[in-house]
Design a protein around this motif. Structure first.
Motif, PDB file in Angstrom:
ATOM      1  N   VAL A 113       0.835  -1.196   0.000  1.00 48.14           N
ATOM      2  CA  VAL A 113       0.000   0.000   0.000  1.00 48.14           C
ATOM      3  C   VAL A 113       0.876   1.254   0.000  1.00 48.14           C
ATOM      4  O   VAL A 113       0.651   2.192  -0.775  1.00 48.14           O
ATOM      5  CB  VAL A 113      -0.943   0.007   1.221  1.00 48.14           C
ATOM      6  N   CYS A 168      -4.570   0.113  -3.756  1.00 51.86           N
ATOM      7  CA  CYS A 168      -4.202  -0.023  -2.341  1.00 51.86           C
ATOM      8  C   CYS A 168      -5.173  -0.891  -1.563  1.00 51.86           C
ATOM      9  O   CYS A 168      -4.787  -1.886  -0.965  1.00 51.86           O
ATOM     10  CB  CYS A 168      -4.087   1.358  -1.700  1.00 51.86           C
ATOM     11  N   HIS A 221       2.456   1.898  -3.416  1.00 56.51           N
ATOM     12  CA  HIS A 221       1.542   2.460  -4.408  1.00 56.51           C
ATOM     13  C   HIS A 221       1.119   3.871  -4.040  1.00 56.51           C
ATOM     14  O   HIS A 221       0.870   4.697  -4.923  1.00 56.51           O
ATOM     15  CB  HIS A 221       0.322   1.552  -4.568  1.00 56.51           C
ATOM     16  N   LEU A 222       1.044   4.149  -2.756  1.00 59.31           N
ATOM     17  CA  LEU A 222       0.690   5.501  -2.323  1.00 59.31           C
ATOM     18  C   LEU A 222       1.727   6.503  -2.802  1.00 59.31           C
ATOM     19  O   LEU A 222       1.406   7.595  -3.271  1.00 59.31           O
ATOM     20  CB  LEU A 222       0.563   5.544  -0.801  1.00 59.31           C
ATOM     21  N   CYS A 271      -4.504   7.024  -2.234  1.00 57.81           N
ATOM     22  CA  CYS A 271      -3.770   6.391  -3.332  1.00 57.81           C
ATOM     23  C   CYS A 271      -4.344   6.864  -4.663  1.00 57.81           C
ATOM     24  O   CYS A 271      -5.444   7.421  -4.719  1.00 57.81           O
ATOM     25  CB  CYS A 271      -3.871   4.868  -3.225  1.00 57.81           C
ATOM     26  N   GLU A 272      -3.598   6.623  -5.737  1.00 57.87           N
ATOM     27  CA  GLU A 272      -4.038   7.046  -7.063  1.00 57.87           C
ATOM     28  C   GLU A 272      -4.699   5.882  -7.786  1.00 57.87           C
ATOM     29  O   GLU A 272      -4.122   4.799  -7.915  1.00 57.87           O
ATOM     30  CB  GLU A 272      -2.852   7.569  -7.881  1.00 57.87           C
ATOM     31  N   GLY A 326       2.227   6.197  -7.065  1.00 55.16           N
ATOM     32  CA  GLY A 326       1.117   6.741  -7.828  1.00 55.16           C
ATOM     33  C   GLY A 326       1.187   8.244  -7.977  1.00 55.16           C
ATOM     34  O   GLY A 326       0.781   8.802  -8.997  1.00 55.16           O
ATOM     35  N   LYS A 327       1.716   8.921  -6.959  1.00 61.90           N
ATOM     36  CA  LYS A 327       1.806  10.383  -7.010  1.00 61.90           C
ATOM     37  C   LYS A 327       2.822  10.854  -8.048  1.00 61.90           C
ATOM     38  O   LYS A 327       2.722  11.962  -8.569  1.00 61.90           O
ATOM     39  CB  LYS A 327       2.195  10.936  -5.637  1.00 61.90           C
ATOM     40  N   THR A 382      -7.305  10.799  -7.204  1.00 63.99           N
ATOM     41  CA  THR A 382      -6.940  10.494  -5.819  1.00 63.99           C
ATOM     42  C   THR A 382      -8.098   9.790  -5.124  1.00 63.99           C
ATOM     43  O   THR A 382      -9.178  10.357  -4.973  1.00 63.99           O
ATOM     44  CB  THR A 382      -6.583  11.777  -5.053  1.00 63.99           C
ATOM     45  N   CYS A 408      -8.678   1.303  -7.300  1.00 60.75           N
ATOM     46  CA  CYS A 408      -7.582   1.678  -6.412  1.00 60.75           C
ATOM     47  C   CYS A 408      -6.689   0.476  -6.124  1.00 60.75           C
ATOM     48  O   CYS A 408      -7.180  -0.567  -5.677  1.00 60.75           O
ATOM     49  CB  CYS A 408      -8.139   2.238  -5.096  1.00 60.75           C
TER      50      CYS A 408
END
Length: 523
Positions: free
Chosen positions: A414, A485, A417-418, A470-471, A421-422, A464, A483
């Protein structure tokens, strides 16, 4: 082969295409009852059916249509053979608990069979042997270990070197006398029985929160409340988590199903591979036509390749194994796996303030028996009856191995990916999207999600996720934002399809771009 984006029949599963379910109105006024059940799948409907038979006043609320979620998208194998699981359970949970898991699922299968006999339900229930098979030497050895676990647990099964398909296998493990059925044809008469006994059912009623107390209240998105002695959360992902932090202890995984009319006759049995990518086979009869269900291609939600490629891979497998005359329908579904692979069934948390809130989730794609076992357990807990499976499935349990290892692994995933993804970039521009195409795009340096529908209208959302930030990624096969996550999914307009997210994605307005592209040839 047919293109999903041009075939309206692919909007429904084979099960949904062959059953007419009654419609129920949304909840419009506050209501008081004995038990409120949130979720209209196999667990919620079975629990409601069981409780009304005991004279309990029940109200069931469903965010969409009954059986429109995971239950309506299953392959509907009614079995205690859940992949490579029993050797692992013996190693991590002990032989007694491994046997209890098997017995819970076999009792669920017996309940389904007896209910069908009691109500004379025509749902294609057939006894079948179930097989898991290996195509590599690595998994051949794992199946041998699993066969040893069967022997330790007195499970009726045996190893074999062949299955009746043109598949090069190393070995297969059979569990005898399992079953398959049409899940909606089975559950529709239970819905009728609930209503006949005075049970209340409300569709298009989204539960969003709980007010705790001696008589807790379910608060719905549109305002009306349901006050009850007990709340049963049977909504796939718990609609209310309390202090349980279920999103940190489960991960969501998507899988895919193709329903096809085969060229060759089906030899019988239910099959699933233990290697990756997963391949699953079973037969069924839909509207008088013999069909095969080809399943597999599982991956964590929001982390797969272009989703249409998963369908194409399953179609190719079906063509190789039995030949495909034509594709009847195809769909994808999602289910949750807990950190120790046992479902969470029981008290939401161990806190005394939430003892009248019960939860059922984390079936690991084996919801026909696990979901039925959950309903049987929840019924006993509401009635205050002893049930020997209560401690096995208790959500408050924690096994140091493998729970801690998987907890850390899932939450590292998680976090990864958090962060990643950004920073992901996209070279796609909104004005390059064709009709029925979606993608992550960059607008003024910001990550956005855009989809141009079949009429050419543009739908833009902030990518978001409204759960923990997460993205989301575009799911081309289902036209959704998913998502990676915790498995929340959103429609292309940003509305929540399934949780744990409760709020929609923020919509963005780009009317000038949409107007500019309005009559451009080809768009």
């Amino acid at each position: 082969m047919a293109d999903q984006h041009t075939e309206d029949k692919f909007a429904e599963t084979a099960w949904q295409q062959s059953v007419d379910l009654p419609d129920f109105k949304p909840l419009e006024d506050d209501l008081q009852t004995d038990v409120v059940i949130v979720g209209g799948g196999i667990t919620g409907i079975t629990a409601a059916y069981l409780l009304v038979q005991e004279g309990v006043k029940v109200a069931l609320v469903e965010a969409g249509k009954l059986l429109g979620g995971t239950t309506g998208h299953t392959t509907a194998k009614v079995t205690a053979q859940h992949g490579l699981i029993y050797d692992e359970f013996i190693q991590h949970l002990g032989q007694t608990n491994a046997r209890l898991y098997y017995e819970a699922n076999m009792e669920a299968m017996d309940f389904i069979r007896n209910t069908i006999d009691k109500h004379d339900i025509d749902c294609g229930f057939q006894q079948q042997d179930a097989y898991i098979f290996a195509t590599t030497h690595k998994y051949k050895r794992k199946l041998e270990k699993e066969a040893e676990a069967y022997e330790k647990l007195s499970i009726d099964g045996e190893l074999t070197d062949e299955i009746p398909f043109n598949i090069d296998i190393k070995n297969a493990l059979m569990m005898k006398n399992q079953a398959q059925f049409h899940p909606l044809k089975y559950l529709a008469p239970l819905v009728d029985a609930i209503v006949d006994k005075g049970g209340l059912i409300f569709e298009n009623t989204t539960a969003v929160h709980v007010e705790k107390g001696e008589k807790p209240e379910v608060i719905t998105r549109d305002g009306p409340r349901v006050i009850a002695n007990h709340i049963l959360s049977c909504s796939h992902f718990p609609f209310y988590e309390g202090t349980g932090f279920y999103f940190t202890r489960m991960h969501a995984e998507r899988s895919y199903v193709v329903a096809a009319k085969p060229k060759e006759p089906y030899p019988g049995g239910m099959y699933i591979s233990v290697d990756e990518p997963t391949r699953s086979l079973r037969s069924t009869v839909i509207n008088g036509e013999n069909m095969i269900l080809i399943g597999g291609e599982g991956h964590k939600t929001g982390q797969g390749v272009n989703t249409l490629e998963h369908y194409q891979a399953l179609e190719s497998f079906g063509e190789d194994v039995l030949g495909i005359d034509r594709i009847m329908s195809r769909w994808s579904t999602q289910d949750l796996t807990t950190i120790d692979k046992l479902p969470y069934i029981g008290h939401l948390t161990s806190g005394s303030s939430e003892q009248n809130i019960l939860v059922a989730s984390g079936y690991r794609k084996w919801g026909m028996t696990n979901g039925t076992a959950a309903a049987l357990l929840l019924k006993d807990m509401v009635l205050g009856n002893e049930n020997r499976y209560e401690s096995l499935f208790a959500p408050s349990r924690f096994y140091a191995d493998p729970s801690l290892k998987h907890f850390l692994k899932e939450n590292y995933d998680v976090a990864k990916h958090l962060v990643s993804g950004k920073s992901e970039t996209s070279n796609k521009e909104m004005n390059s999207l064709a009709k029925d195409e979606g993608a992550v795009v960059r607008v003024d340096g910001k990550r956005k999600g855009a989809y141009r529908d079949k009429d050419g209208d543009l739908h833009v959302v902030d990518t978001t996720c409204t759960h923990v930030g997460c993205e989301v990624n575009w799911n081309d096969g289902d036209r959704t934002w998913d998502c990676p996550c915790h498995g929340s999914r959103f429609s292309y307009t940003g509305e929540v399809i399934e949780g744990p997210a409760e709020k929609p994605l923020q919509k963005e307005e780009y009317k000038m771009i949409e107007s500019f592209m309005g009559d451009r040839g080809g768009y």
